[in-house]
Design a protein around this motif. Structure first.
Motif, PDB file in Angstrom:
ATOM      1  N   TYR A  36     -84.494  11.092   8.091  1.00 39.04           N
ATOM      2  CA  TYR A  36     -84.304   9.705   8.225  1.00 39.04           C
ATOM      3  C   TYR A  36     -85.276   8.759   8.265  1.00 39.04           C
ATOM      4  O   TYR A  36     -84.812   7.609   8.291  1.00 39.04           O
ATOM      5  N   ALA A  37     -86.253   9.261   8.305  1.00 42.83           N
ATOM      6  CA  ALA A  37     -87.557   8.192   8.148  1.00 42.83           C
ATOM      7  C   ALA A  37     -87.340   7.182   7.065  1.00 42.83           C
ATOM      8  O   ALA A  37     -87.814   6.195   7.193  1.00 42.83           O
ATOM      9  N   VAL A  38     -86.883   7.749   5.870  1.00 46.09           N
ATOM     10  CA  VAL A  38     -86.734   6.914   4.710  1.00 46.09           C
ATOM     11  C   VAL A  38     -85.703   5.893   4.961  1.00 46.09           C
ATOM     12  O   VAL A  38     -86.015   4.596   4.358  1.00 46.09           O
ATOM     13  N   TYR A  39     -84.743   6.251   5.716  1.00 44.29           N
ATOM     14  CA  TYR A  39     -83.805   5.138   6.049  1.00 44.29           C
ATOM     15  C   TYR A  39     -84.509   4.237   6.767  1.00 44.29           C
ATOM     16  O   TYR A  39     -84.187   2.785   6.732  1.00 44.29           O
ATOM     17  N   PHE A  40     -85.148   4.416   7.866  1.00 47.48           N
ATOM     18  CA  PHE A  40     -85.746   3.404   8.812  1.00 47.48           C
ATOM     19  C   PHE A  40     -87.032   2.563   8.109  1.00 47.48           C
ATOM     20  O   PHE A  40     -86.551   1.383   8.082  1.00 47.48           O
ATOM     21  N   THR A  41     -87.612   3.183   7.006  1.00 55.41           N
ATOM     22  CA  THR A  41     -88.489   2.258   6.256  1.00 55.41           C
ATOM     23  C   THR A  41     -87.839   1.412   5.315  1.00 55.41           C
ATOM     24  O   THR A  41     -88.189   0.269   5.374  1.00 55.41           O
ATOM     25  N   ALA A  42     -86.504   1.872   5.069  1.00 61.75           N
ATOM     26  CA  ALA A  42     -85.765   0.898   4.089  1.00 61.75           C
ATOM     27  C   ALA A  42     -85.066  -0.233   4.858  1.00 61.75           C
ATOM     28  O   ALA A  42     -85.361  -1.464   4.603  1.00 61.75           O
ATOM     29  N   LEU A  43     -84.482   0.104   5.805  1.00 62.00           N
ATOM     30  CA  LEU A  43     -83.878  -0.848   6.731  1.00 62.00           C
ATOM     31  C   LEU A  43     -84.853  -1.850   7.290  1.00 62.00           C
ATOM     32  O   LEU A  43     -84.403  -3.061   7.656  1.00 62.00           O
ATOM     33  N   ARG A  45     -87.339  -3.342   5.937  1.00 59.36           N
ATOM     34  CA  ARG A  45     -87.706  -4.450   5.020  1.00 59.36           C
ATOM     35  C   ARG A  45     -86.508  -5.510   4.912  1.00 59.36           C
ATOM     36  O   ARG A  45     -86.543  -6.419   4.354  1.00 59.36           O
ATOM     37  N   TYR A  46     -85.089  -5.129   5.442  1.00 56.01           N
ATOM     38  CA  TYR A  46     -84.058  -6.052   5.164  1.00 56.01           C
ATOM     39  C   TYR A  46     -83.724  -6.471   6.519  1.00 56.01           C
ATOM     40  O   TYR A  46     -82.616  -5.753   7.039  1.00 56.01           O
ATOM     41  N   ASP A  47     -84.559  -7.642   7.072  1.00 61.36           N
ATOM     42  CA  ASP A  47     -83.746  -8.220   8.434  1.00 61.36           C
ATOM     43  C   ASP A  47     -82.210  -8.516   8.390  1.00 61.36           C
ATOM     44  O   ASP A  47     -81.679  -8.471   9.415  1.00 61.36           O
ATOM     45  N   GLU A  48     -81.715  -8.969   7.308  1.00 59.22           N
ATOM     46  CA  GLU A  48     -80.454  -9.438   7.317  1.00 59.22           C
ATOM     47  C   GLU A  48     -79.522  -8.273   7.140  1.00 59.22           C
ATOM     48  O   GLU A  48     -78.140  -8.388   7.249  1.00 59.22           O
ATOM     49  N   GLY A  49     -79.811  -7.135   6.850  1.00 57.28           N
ATOM     50  CA  GLY A  49     -78.951  -5.942   6.939  1.00 57.28           C
ATOM     51  C   GLY A  49     -78.804  -5.615   5.352  1.00 57.28           C
ATOM     52  O   GLY A  49     -78.708  -6.500   4.802  1.00 57.28           O
ATOM     53  N   ILE A  50     -78.239  -4.452   4.890  1.00 55.33           N
ATOM     54  CA  ILE A  50     -77.929  -4.019   3.587  1.00 55.33           C
ATOM     55  C   ILE A  50     -76.649  -2.842   4.005  1.00 55.33           C
ATOM     56  O   ILE A  50     -76.649  -2.393   5.081  1.00 55.33           O
ATOM     57  N   THR A  51     -75.904  -2.647   2.887  1.00 59.55           N
ATOM     58  CA  THR A  51     -74.835  -1.719   2.994  1.00 59.55           C
ATOM     59  C   THR A  51     -75.377  -0.323   2.717  1.00 59.55           C
ATOM     60  O   THR A  51     -76.420  -0.255   2.378  1.00 59.55           O
ATOM     61  N   ALA A  52     -74.611   0.454   3.174  1.00 56.95           N
ATOM     62  CA  ALA A  52     -74.807   1.761   2.834  1.00 56.95           C
ATOM     63  C   ALA A  52     -74.904   2.291   1.460  1.00 56.95           C
ATOM     64  O   ALA A  52     -75.838   2.884   1.044  1.00 56.95           O
ATOM     65  N   ALA A  53     -74.198   1.495   0.536  1.00 57.67           N
ATOM     66  CA  ALA A  53     -74.311   1.841  -0.922  1.00 57.67           C
ATOM     67  C   ALA A  53     -75.593   1.409  -1.294  1.00 57.67           C
ATOM     68  O   ALA A  53     -76.229   2.153  -2.049  1.00 57.67           O
ATOM     69  N   GLN A  54     -76.250   0.107  -0.963  1.00 64.75           N
ATOM     70  CA  GLN A  54     -77.590  -0.170  -1.180  1.00 64.75           C
ATOM     71  C   GLN A  54     -78.520   0.583  -0.637  1.00 64.75           C
ATOM     72  O   GLN A  54     -79.502   0.978  -1.313  1.00 64.75           O
ATOM     73  N   LEU A  55     -78.423   0.948   0.578  1.00 61.89           N
ATOM     74  CA  LEU A  55     -79.411   1.999   1.050  1.00 61.89           C
ATOM     75  C   LEU A  55     -79.473   3.240   0.165  1.00 61.89           C
ATOM     76  O   LEU A  55     -80.592   3.767   0.159  1.00 61.89           O
ATOM     77  N   GLY A  56     -78.257   3.758   0.004  1.00 60.48           N
ATOM     78  CA  GLY A  56     -78.431   4.944  -0.955  1.00 60.48           C
ATOM     79  C   GLY A  56     -78.970   4.680  -1.954  1.00 60.48           C
ATOM     80  O   GLY A  56     -79.918   5.702  -2.561  1.00 60.48           O
ATOM     81  N   THR A  57     -78.937   3.715  -2.654  1.00 60.28           N
ATOM     82  CA  THR A  57     -79.717   3.563  -3.956  1.00 60.28           C
ATOM     83  C   THR A  57     -81.093   3.280  -3.962  1.00 60.28           C
ATOM     84  O   THR A  57     -82.023   3.912  -4.407  1.00 60.28           O
ATOM     85  N   SER A  88     -66.425   0.579   6.421  1.00 60.17           N
ATOM     86  CA  SER A  88     -67.738   1.427   7.014  1.00 60.17           C
ATOM     87  C   SER A  88     -68.880   1.261   5.811  1.00 60.17           C
ATOM     88  O   SER A  88     -70.002   0.850   6.177  1.00 60.17           O
ATOM     89  N   TYR A  89     -68.445   1.684   4.486  1.00 61.32           N
ATOM     90  CA  TYR A  89     -69.461   1.816   3.361  1.00 61.32           C
ATOM     91  C   TYR A  89     -69.754   0.488   2.808  1.00 61.32           C
ATOM     92  O   TYR A  89     -70.895   0.229   2.397  1.00 61.32           O
ATOM     93  N   ARG A  90     -69.099  -0.546   3.167  1.00 61.04           N
ATOM     94  CA  ARG A  90     -69.429  -1.909   2.705  1.00 61.04           C
ATOM     95  C   ARG A  90     -69.873  -2.735   3.765  1.00 61.04           C
ATOM     96  O   ARG A  90     -70.371  -3.916   3.444  1.00 61.04           O
ATOM     97  N   SER A  91     -69.953  -2.260   4.910  1.00 63.92           N
ATOM     98  CA  SER A  91     -70.504  -3.121   6.180  1.00 63.92           C
ATOM     99  C   SER A  91     -71.995  -3.157   6.242  1.00 63.92           C
ATOM    100  O   SER A  91     -72.686  -2.008   5.656  1.00 63.92           O
ATOM    101  N   ARG A  92     -72.641  -4.440   6.030  1.00 67.94           N
ATOM    102  CA  ARG A  92     -74.172  -4.502   6.341  1.00 67.94           C
ATOM    103  C   ARG A  92     -74.746  -3.983   7.505  1.00 67.94           C
ATOM    104  O   ARG A  92     -74.036  -3.889   8.587  1.00 67.94           O
ATOM    105  N   LEU A  93     -75.711  -3.109   7.641  1.00 67.15           N
ATOM    106  CA  LEU A  93     -76.211  -2.296   8.501  1.00 67.15           C
ATOM    107  C   LEU A  93     -77.685  -2.998   8.765  1.00 67.15           C
ATOM    108  O   LEU A  93     -78.142  -3.141   7.918  1.00 67.15           O
ATOM    109  N   LYS A  94     -78.118  -2.840  10.097  1.00 67.47           N
ATOM    110  CA  LYS A  94     -79.444  -3.372  10.251  1.00 67.47           C
ATOM    111  C   LYS A  94     -79.935  -2.618  11.577  1.00 67.47           C
ATOM    112  O   LYS A  94     -79.100  -2.113  12.491  1.00 67.47           O
ATOM    113  N   LEU A  95     -81.242  -2.596  11.635  1.00 66.75           N
ATOM    114  CA  LEU A  95     -81.835  -2.181  12.744  1.00 66.75           C
ATOM    115  C   LEU A  95     -81.568  -2.836  14.136  1.00 66.75           C
ATOM    116  O   LEU A  95     -81.795  -4.034  14.194  1.00 66.75           O
TER     117      LEU A  95
END
Length: 109
Positions: A36-43, A45-57, A88-95
């Motif tokens: 899960y650490a890789v998800y935290f490092t990716a999220l 970088r994106y203050d405005e949030g990104i979708t789960a699809a983008q996160l997967g890519t 769910s999969y199209r919603s932007r996610l952020k920390l």
């Protein structure tokens, strides 16, 4: 030439192994899975949030893995949805604030 390639390959492998060990230690101390650490490092970088699809890519992970991880992180209050209306999969996610602190800890280590 082969000798240089073998040394290079070994070095990359060692770096990868050490990163996973460090990430596992940090994440285990918070009761989470090491990958899960890789998800935290990716999220992070994106203050405005990104979708789960983008996160997967970005993280080179499949949809199911991203979905499982995000559901757990949402339940723990480490990630939040920015778009309540979107699926769910199209919603932007952020920390969340707590998620940002954990991401900073991971990045620091």
């Amino acid at each position: 030439m082969i000798d240089r390639f073998e040394r290079f390959s070994f070095s990359i492998s060692e770096i990868f192994r050490c990163w996973h060990r460090i990430a596992g230690d940090v994440m285990n101390s918070h009761g989470l899975k090491g990958p899960y650490a890789v998800y935290f490092t990716a999220l992070y970088r994106y203050d405005e949030g990104i979708t789960a699809a983008q996160l997967g890519t970005i993280c080179s992970r499949d949809k199911a893995d991203v979905s499982r991880a995000m559901n757990q992180l949402l339940q723990l209050g480490l990630v939040e949805k920015c778009d309540a209306d979107a699926k769910s999969y199209r919603s932007r996610l952020k920390l969340t604030e707590e998620g940002v602190k954990l991401a900073e800890d991971i990045n620091h280590k």
